[in-house]
Every structure is written in C-alpha cells, then in structure tokens.
Design an enzyme around this catalytic site. Structure first.
Site, PDB file in Angstrom:
ATOM      1  N   TYR A 159       0.830  -1.198   0.000  1.00 27.65           N
ATOM      2  CA  TYR A 159       0.000   0.000   0.000  1.00 27.65           C
ATOM      3  C   TYR A 159       0.867   1.251   0.000  1.00 27.65           C
ATOM      4  O   TYR A 159       2.077   1.182   0.228  1.00 27.65           O
ATOM      5  CB  TYR A 159      -0.950   0.006   1.205  1.00 27.65           C
ATOM      6  CG  TYR A 159      -0.280   0.328   2.532  1.00 27.65           C
ATOM      7  CD1 TYR A 159       0.540  -0.611   3.152  1.00 27.65           C
ATOM      8  CD2 TYR A 159      -0.427   1.579   3.134  1.00 27.65           C
ATOM      9  CE1 TYR A 159       1.175  -0.319   4.362  1.00 27.65           C
ATOM     10  CE2 TYR A 159       0.195   1.873   4.336  1.00 27.65           C
ATOM     11  CZ  TYR A 159       0.990   0.917   4.950  1.00 27.65           C
ATOM     12  OH  TYR A 159       1.625   1.212   6.127  1.00 27.65           O
ATOM     13  N   LYS A 168       6.535  -1.960   1.748  1.00 27.11           N
ATOM     14  CA  LYS A 168       5.353  -1.369   2.402  1.00 27.11           C
ATOM     15  C   LYS A 168       4.190  -2.352   2.297  1.00 27.11           C
ATOM     16  O   LYS A 168       3.235  -2.167   1.540  1.00 27.11           O
ATOM     17  CB  LYS A 168       5.024   0.004   1.801  1.00 27.11           C
ATOM     18  CG  LYS A 168       4.188   0.858   2.761  1.00 27.11           C
ATOM     19  CD  LYS A 168       4.290   2.315   2.423  1.00 27.11           C
ATOM     20  CE  LYS A 168       3.306   3.182   3.203  1.00 27.11           C
ATOM     21  NZ  LYS A 168       3.483   3.180   4.641  1.00 27.11           N
ATOM     22  N   GLU A 204      12.568   2.147  13.736  1.00 26.42           N
ATOM     23  CA  GLU A 204      11.695   3.264  13.341  1.00 26.42           C
ATOM     24  C   GLU A 204      10.457   3.221  14.223  1.00 26.42           C
ATOM     25  O   GLU A 204      10.363   2.390  15.130  1.00 26.42           O
ATOM     26  CB  GLU A 204      11.319   3.140  11.862  1.00 26.42           C
ATOM     27  CG  GLU A 204      10.573   1.855  11.538  1.00 26.42           C
ATOM     28  CD  GLU A 204      10.258   1.684  10.061  1.00 26.42           C
ATOM     29  OE1 GLU A 204      10.054   2.686   9.369  1.00 26.42           O
ATOM     30  OE2 GLU A 204      10.191   0.526   9.613  1.00 26.42           O
ATOM     31  N   LEU A 260      11.273   1.169   6.807  1.00 24.61           N
ATOM     32  CA  LEU A 260      10.648   1.629   5.579  1.00 24.61           C
ATOM     33  C   LEU A 260      11.359   2.920   5.171  1.00 24.61           C
ATOM     34  O   LEU A 260      11.491   3.834   5.999  1.00 24.61           O
ATOM     35  CB  LEU A 260       9.159   1.917   5.811  1.00 24.61           C
ATOM     36  CG  LEU A 260       8.445   2.353   4.533  1.00 24.61           C
ATOM     37  CD1 LEU A 260       8.162   1.139   3.654  1.00 24.61           C
ATOM     38  CD2 LEU A 260       7.153   3.074   4.850  1.00 24.61           C
TER      39      LEU A 260
HETATM   40  N1  PDD Z   1       3.094   5.303   7.447  1.00 27.44           N
HETATM   41  N2  PDD Z   1       7.752   3.794   8.739  1.00 27.44           N
HETATM   42  C1  PDD Z   1       6.584   3.110   8.774  1.00 27.44           C
HETATM   43  C2  PDD Z   1       6.557   1.778   9.439  1.00 27.44           C
HETATM   44  C3  PDD Z   1       5.431   3.673   8.189  1.00 27.44           C
HETATM   45  O1  PDD Z   1       4.270   2.996   8.214  1.00 27.44           O
HETATM   46  C4  PDD Z   1       5.509   4.959   7.599  1.00 27.44           C
HETATM   47  C5  PDD Z   1       4.324   5.591   6.925  1.00 27.44           C
HETATM   48  C6  PDD Z   1       6.739   5.621   7.598  1.00 27.44           C
HETATM   49  C7  PDD Z   1       6.912   6.974   6.956  1.00 27.44           C
HETATM   50  O2  PDD Z   1       6.870   6.879   5.554  1.00 27.44           O
HETATM   51  P1  PDD Z   1       6.393   8.109   4.644  1.00 27.44           P
HETATM   52  O3  PDD Z   1       7.224   9.265   5.043  1.00 27.44           O
HETATM   53  O4  PDD Z   1       6.669   7.638   3.276  1.00 27.44           O
HETATM   54  O5  PDD Z   1       4.927   8.341   4.928  1.00 27.44           O
HETATM   55  C8  PDD Z   1       7.847   5.010   8.157  1.00 27.44           C
HETATM   56  C9  PDD Z   1       1.916   5.645   6.708  1.00 27.44           C
HETATM   57  C10 PDD Z   1       1.656   7.105   6.655  1.00 27.44           C
HETATM   58  C11 PDD Z   1       0.752   4.838   7.232  1.00 27.44           C
HETATM   59  O6  PDD Z   1       0.917   3.624   7.362  1.00 27.44           O
HETATM   60  O7  PDD Z   1      -0.296   5.391   7.491  1.00 27.44           O
END
Ligand code: PDD
Length: 287
Positions: free
Chosen positions: A33, A147, A180, A205
């Site tokens: 996703y 992801k 993270e 991620l």
């Molecule tokens: N989450 N690490 C994890 C485990 C994440 O699920 C996310 C993003 C990030 C940050 O990635 P980005 O900057 O590309 O949004 C890091 C999204 C927003 C979610 O699952 O809702």
C-alpha cells in the site's frame, strides 16, 4: 457528500465498496500500500510514492496492476470524485483473488483499491504539542523496507502506545538500536548538533518524508548522519522527532515517560518543519 472508492476498475460508493473474501490481501496480507498526502489538490511527492509502490510490488513479485500513467489518472479521479483538496489518498494492491493456497496461483490478476478523504494533517499547533513515544521490541518480519499491508506488529505497537497514553512506539531491534516508529521514521539531534536517522536497508521503511527531509537538511546546512541509535542516546539527545507523510515533522517530547532535551519542540525540528511546509507549498503552488 457521498464518498467514492476505486475498486478493481470501478468507482463505487464507499459504503458499497467490497473485495472478494478470497482476495489474498484479506487472507494472507499478500499486498502492499501507499498513503499519499494531498495539498491544494496536488499529491505530495507522488512520484516518490509510486517509485516505492513499484519497488514493493517487484520485491513481492506482484504484477503492476496498470501503467504508472493509468494509476495517476485513477488517483486524480478518486480525488475529484471525493472533492479532496487537502487530505490523504490510500492505495492498495494485492496479488489478487484465488482459491486459498499459499504459493502464488498460476494465473492471477492483481487487485487495486483506492480511497481518499479530506483531512487537516499538519499544523503549527500540532507541532507545538509534540508527541510522546514508548519503546517496544521490534517483532516485525525482516523486510520492513517493503510497504506490506501485513501490519499486525505495527497495530499491536500502536495499541500498546495508546494504552500507555503515548502517540507512537519506537521499535527496538535485537541489536538494541531503534529501527523506526510503528508508522513513522525516527530522528534525533545529538548534543553535537548532528541530525541522525537510521540508514535505509531491510530494517526500516524508506520514508518518502524522510528522504525529502534529508534533502531539505542538506539545503539548510544541517549535518545529517544516517546511522542507528539507541533509546539511551535518544534520551540524551538535544531533540527527537518523527516523520511521516501524514504527520510531516512531529517533535518527540518524551520517551517511556522521560523528557527528551528540555521537553519542548527543538529548533532543528522547527526549521525542518518550516522548510517542509515551504517545500509542500512550492509543490502545490500555494506557498
Ligand atoms: N506510514 N515507517 C513506517 C513503518 C510507516 O508505516 C511509515 C508511513 C513511515 C513513513 O513513511 P512516509 O514518510 O513515506 O509516509 C515510516 C503511513 C503514513 C501509514 O501507514 O499510514
């Protein structure tokens, strides 16, 4: 106003949007996703999200559901039909629908769904309030760089955080270092003034926001180091913060109940937050 979802080639009312019970996303979490922020009608770092989607799909050997250009058309249409100017777009691709059997079915078409909703995401007020985090063991699988919709470990971590009256969980790997957050990347600013965040690889991620912030830090002349850090180091840091598409930059004011720095949002987080806001404003033509 009615909400609409895109489901495998059709735009349907959100409340009627359904996938098959033998969708492999539903049965095996066999899918990926993206969550993309929309600002003034523009997808923030849309290309980088689509790059990552392609990487996630190819890592899991899921076929691209359609060309990138076609995905962008659907994205635009989902935003238009839902009248979303500022908010979030959610896109999910699974391996598809087949009789339940673990190995890949011989012939299968990927399934794609998209939703969008209006939301006010970042604000000075939310930035100033900051967040609290708890530390937890990272029990996820070894490919956090993909992801994947297999988010049960992240769900449990967020729930544990909520039950501890915290906003996020920072996950600690077997080596004792923070990987993270449950849905965000983790950052600190050391006593020496270095901006530190874990390097990309299989353990985290590669956040789209993380990559943008590293570029902005370079422009601002803030020295950034991509390396692992521990909770102990974070507690001694000048500042800590998290980043994600939906929260941009959010100061972490406490970890496991102990203050970080002086317990208030720090100047480096503030500069990055402001720079990020200006960057998004430039992208969307609103800044
Ligand atoms: N989450 N690490 C994890 C485990 C994440 O699920 C996310 C993003 C990030 C940050 O990635 P980005 O900057 O590309 O949004 C890091 C999204 C927003 C979610 O699952 O809702």
């Amino acid at each position: 106003m009615s909400r609409f979802a895109y489901v495998n080639g059709r735009y349907v009312r959100h409340r009627d949007a359904m996938v098959h019970i033998e969708d492999r996303g539903y049965q095996f979490a066999d899918g990926v996703y993206e969550v993309v922020v929309v600002d003034h009608g523009v997808l923030v770092d849309g290309e980088a999200h689509l790059d990552r989607l392609e990487r996630s799909l190819s890592a899991l050997r899921i076929v691209q559901p359609m060309s990138r250009a076609a995905i962008k058309l659907v994205m635009g249409e989902v935003l238009r039909r839902n009248r979303v100017r500022d908010g979030l777009l959610y896109l999910q691709v699974t391996r598809g629908v087949a009789r339940r059997e673990h190995k890949f079915p011989a012939t299968i078409k990927p399934a794609m769904v998209m939703t969008a909703r209006s939301a006010a995401l970042w604000s000075q007020e939310r930035f100033s309030r900051g967040v609290s985090v708890i530390s937890l063991e990272d029990i996820r699988w070894g490919r956090a760089d993909i992801k994947s919709v297999s988010l049960i470990a992240n769900v449990l971590a967020k729930q544990a955080a909520a039950e501890a009256d915290a906003n996020e969980a920072w996950l600690v790997g077997p080596d004792g270092h923070v990987t993270e957050g449950a849905s965000s990347n983790a950052w600190i600013v050391t006593a020496a003034g270095d901006l530190v965040t874990r390097g990309t690889g299989s353990k985290i991620l590669g956040g789209v926001t993380r990559a943008t912030l590293l570029r902005l830090a370079a422009h601002l002349g803030v020295r950034a180091v991509e390396r692992a850090f521990t909770i102990e180091e974070a507690l001694k840091a000048r500042e800590a913060f998290l980043s994600s598409s939906s929260s941009a930059v959010l100061p972490v004011l406490s970890i496991d109940g102990a203050c970080v720095g002086n317990g208030r949002p720090g100047p480096v987080a503030r500069r990055l937050y402001d720079a990020y806001g200006e960057y998004v404003g430039r992208l969307s033509g609103s800044g």
